[in-house]
Design an enzyme around this catalytic site. Sequence first.
Site, PDB file in Angstrom:
ATOM      1  N   CYS A   1       0.777  -1.282  -0.139  1.00 56.54           N
ATOM      2  CA  CYS A   1      -0.019   0.018  -0.066  1.00 56.54           C
ATOM      3  C   CYS A   1       0.725   1.204   0.117  1.00 56.54           C
ATOM      4  O   CYS A   1       0.484   2.348  -0.560  1.00 56.54           O
ATOM      5  CB  CYS A   1      -0.989   0.021   1.209  1.00 56.54           C
ATOM      6  SG  CYS A   1      -2.042  -1.525   1.255  1.00 56.54           S
TER       7      CYS A   1
ATOM      8  N   HIS B   1      -3.970   6.853   1.591  1.00 56.06           N
ATOM      9  CA  HIS B   1      -4.108   5.746   0.923  1.00 56.06           C
ATOM     10  C   HIS B   1      -5.705   5.044   1.139  1.00 56.06           C
ATOM     11  O   HIS B   1      -5.999   5.026   2.341  1.00 56.06           O
ATOM     12  CB  HIS B   1      -3.105   4.602   1.251  1.00 56.06           C
ATOM     13  CG  HIS B   1      -3.616   3.181   1.130  1.00 56.06           C
ATOM     14  ND1 HIS B   1      -3.820   2.785   0.015  1.00 56.06           N
ATOM     15  CD2 HIS B   1      -3.678   2.117   1.960  1.00 56.06           C
ATOM     16  CE1 HIS B   1      -4.276   1.496   0.254  1.00 56.06           C
ATOM     17  NE2 HIS B   1      -4.018   0.887   1.546  1.00 56.06           N
TER      18      HIS B   1
ATOM     19  N   ASN C   1      -9.971  -0.910  -2.204  1.00 58.22           N
ATOM     20  CA  ASN C   1      -8.634  -0.627  -1.963  1.00 58.22           C
ATOM     21  C   ASN C   1      -7.788  -1.298  -3.043  1.00 58.22           C
ATOM     22  O   ASN C   1      -7.672  -2.416  -3.553  1.00 58.22           O
ATOM     23  CB  ASN C   1      -8.387  -1.303  -0.660  1.00 58.22           C
ATOM     24  CG  ASN C   1      -6.961  -1.157  -0.237  1.00 58.22           C
ATOM     25  OD1 ASN C   1      -5.998  -0.852  -0.984  1.00 58.22           O
ATOM     26  ND2 ASN C   1      -6.697  -1.564   0.827  1.00 58.22           N
TER      27      ASN C   1
HETATM   28  N1  ACO Z   1     -19.286 -10.108   4.826  1.00 52.25           N
HETATM   29  C1  ACO Z   1     -19.956 -10.483   5.971  1.00 52.25           C
HETATM   30  N2  ACO Z   1     -19.339 -10.795   6.972  1.00 52.25           N
HETATM   31  C2  ACO Z   1     -18.119 -10.864   7.084  1.00 52.25           C
HETATM   32  C3  ACO Z   1     -17.249 -10.746   6.013  1.00 52.25           C
HETATM   33  C4  ACO Z   1     -17.824 -10.161   4.825  1.00 52.25           C
HETATM   34  N3  ACO Z   1     -17.168  -9.739   3.934  1.00 52.25           N
HETATM   35  N4  ACO Z   1     -15.976 -10.607   6.577  1.00 52.25           N
HETATM   36  C5  ACO Z   1     -16.062 -10.975   7.757  1.00 52.25           C
HETATM   37  N5  ACO Z   1     -17.031 -11.097   8.228  1.00 52.25           N
HETATM   38  C6  ACO Z   1     -17.690 -11.472   9.507  1.00 52.25           C
HETATM   39  C7  ACO Z   1     -16.540 -12.462  10.281  1.00 52.25           C
HETATM   40  O1  ACO Z   1     -16.561 -13.758  10.131  1.00 52.25           O
HETATM   41  C8  ACO Z   1     -17.016 -12.135  11.677  1.00 52.25           C
HETATM   42  O2  ACO Z   1     -18.004 -13.229  11.945  1.00 52.25           O
HETATM   43  P1  ACO Z   1     -18.023 -13.936  13.510  1.00 52.25           P
HETATM   44  O3  ACO Z   1     -18.217 -12.353  14.417  1.00 52.25           O
HETATM   45  O4  ACO Z   1     -19.373 -14.528  13.159  1.00 52.25           O
HETATM   46  O5  ACO Z   1     -16.720 -14.446  13.677  1.00 52.25           O
HETATM   47  C9  ACO Z   1     -17.505 -10.786  11.837  1.00 52.25           C
HETATM   48  O6  ACO Z   1     -17.694 -10.545  10.458  1.00 52.25           O
HETATM   49  C10 ACO Z   1     -16.550  -9.919  12.145  1.00 52.25           C
HETATM   50  O7  ACO Z   1     -15.235 -10.009  11.692  1.00 52.25           O
HETATM   51  P2  ACO Z   1     -14.079  -9.097  12.014  1.00 52.25           P
HETATM   52  O8  ACO Z   1     -12.802  -9.328  11.061  1.00 52.25           O
HETATM   53  O9  ACO Z   1     -13.933  -9.083  13.452  1.00 52.25           O
HETATM   54  O10 ACO Z   1     -14.687  -7.816  11.264  1.00 52.25           O
HETATM   55  P3  ACO Z   1     -14.134  -6.211  11.633  1.00 52.25           P
HETATM   56  O11 ACO Z   1     -15.508  -5.599  12.228  1.00 52.25           O
HETATM   57  O12 ACO Z   1     -13.013  -6.146  12.241  1.00 52.25           O
HETATM   58  O13 ACO Z   1     -14.046  -5.807  10.052  1.00 52.25           O
HETATM   59  C11 ACO Z   1     -12.357  -5.420   8.532  1.00 52.25           C
HETATM   60  C12 ACO Z   1     -13.253  -6.429   9.177  1.00 52.25           C
HETATM   61  C13 ACO Z   1     -13.590  -4.591   7.514  1.00 52.25           C
HETATM   62  C14 ACO Z   1     -11.539  -6.042   7.580  1.00 52.25           C
HETATM   63  C15 ACO Z   1     -11.955  -4.498   9.352  1.00 52.25           C
HETATM   64  O14 ACO Z   1     -11.258  -5.269  10.567  1.00 52.25           O
HETATM   65  C16 ACO Z   1     -10.950  -3.468   8.977  1.00 52.25           C
HETATM   66  O15 ACO Z   1     -11.378  -2.499   8.199  1.00 52.25           O
HETATM   67  N6  ACO Z   1      -9.676  -3.623   9.215  1.00 52.25           N
HETATM   68  C17 ACO Z   1      -8.629  -2.792   8.405  1.00 52.25           C
HETATM   69  C18 ACO Z   1      -7.997  -3.482   7.452  1.00 52.25           C
HETATM   70  C19 ACO Z   1      -8.119  -2.923   5.983  1.00 52.25           C
HETATM   71  O16 ACO Z   1      -8.555  -1.736   5.834  1.00 52.25           O
HETATM   72  N7  ACO Z   1      -7.568  -3.336   5.301  1.00 52.25           N
HETATM   73  C20 ACO Z   1      -7.286  -2.874   4.016  1.00 52.25           C
HETATM   74  C21 ACO Z   1      -5.833  -3.644   3.482  1.00 52.25           C
HETATM   75  S1  ACO Z   1      -4.589  -3.064   4.478  1.00 52.25           S
HETATM   76  C22 ACO Z   1      -4.286  -1.560   4.085  1.00 52.25           C
HETATM   77  O17 ACO Z   1      -4.443  -1.210   2.873  1.00 52.25           O
HETATM   78  C23 ACO Z   1      -3.766  -0.713   5.025  1.00 52.25           C
END
Ligand code: ACO
Length: 349
Positions: free
Chosen positions: A114, A276, A306
Amino acid sequence: MQRTKIAGIGKFLPEKVVTNNDLTKVMETSDEWIQERTGIKERRYAKRFEDTTTTMGAEAAKIAMERAGVGPADIDFIIFATLSPDYYFPGCGVLLQRLLGMNEIGALDIRNQCSGFIYGMSVADQFIKTGMYKNILLVGSETHSYALDFSTRGRNVSVIFGDGAGAVVLQPSAREGQGILSTHLHSNGQEAELLSMPNPGFHAGRFWPEKKPAQPDGEFGGMFITEEIIRTDDLYPNMDGPAVFKKAVIKFPEVVMEALEKNNLSTSDINMLIPHQANLRIAQFVQQKLRLRDDQVHNNIQQYGNTTAASVPIALCEAWELGKIKDDDLVCLAAFGSGFTWGSALLRW
Ligand code: ACO
């Protein structure tokens, strides 16, 4: 010392729009979940068997060169940032050199995910400031759609990423004050595996024993894409989303402030921050922390997802095309991503 300016900028987004609802056809997810957690409404996917990371980069580069008033023969160095190269090797830089029919100039590939574009900009800035090169083509391009797990298992990663490319031509500036004021690069590999794609690779499980690939049969080695990797479907990116989120919201504001302080400027001096496009929630958190108004930040993850190394140049290009960036504006670019690596660039447009 003469500064480095962006002389031309271009972007390329493949035509195919994939909405959140489209993804619900192949995995258990919902438009509501994706929008609420990431802000993403849709993303673009490369035309299969046609668009590649290099070809999309070339399209963006052609626009950037045209806007800079230069042709392929004028470019004296290529920097190509991507985490999704066409080949394991050689890198996309040489493929771009061939595709655009450029001279036998240097081509450098950057593997900083990134923050790759900001790393590339910093490298280009040093070459231009020292007078070594006069026209550097810097490209950020990604084809994520070819390597995402579209089953429910991979949904936490696959809904986030999209394909696209952005490019700039960097030149020495002749206008007083214009150009890159400073760049700031950082890394910390302590938690490298939190956002990673370990296979195919030569790690042998040395750093991540659970991911140890089955040993090749030969006396000295052999295939590093083992049957075990294929059987366990272990050829996709891993991401600990919550951990990445927590790091990102600290490092983004930190590196923006580092750039401002270095130049005795403050957040109120920023005309445009291009973060980003990791996740809209991260960008909003950063905006709030830096107390920036909506007109001081440009986000477009809603439309494109992204696009890692391509996200900063795509968003910068779009902001400029929309007339949100004008001559003499103070523009700040910032990124954080896998590695972890992060960085910022402050420039006077
Ligand atoms: N659709 C539906 N449910 C989902 C999905 C999806 N696409 N993905 C995960 N879930 C579920 C999981 O299975 C979990 O279910 P459970 O509670 O029954 O186990 C629940 O949603 C919560 O999962 P988490 O991973 O804890 O979800 P979170 O609320 O943290 O959101 C996310 C996930 C969006 C990835 C978040 O953590 C985030 O934004 N993190 C930052 C990472 C990021 O932005 N990465 C981008 C790439 S890195 C970069 O560019 C810097």
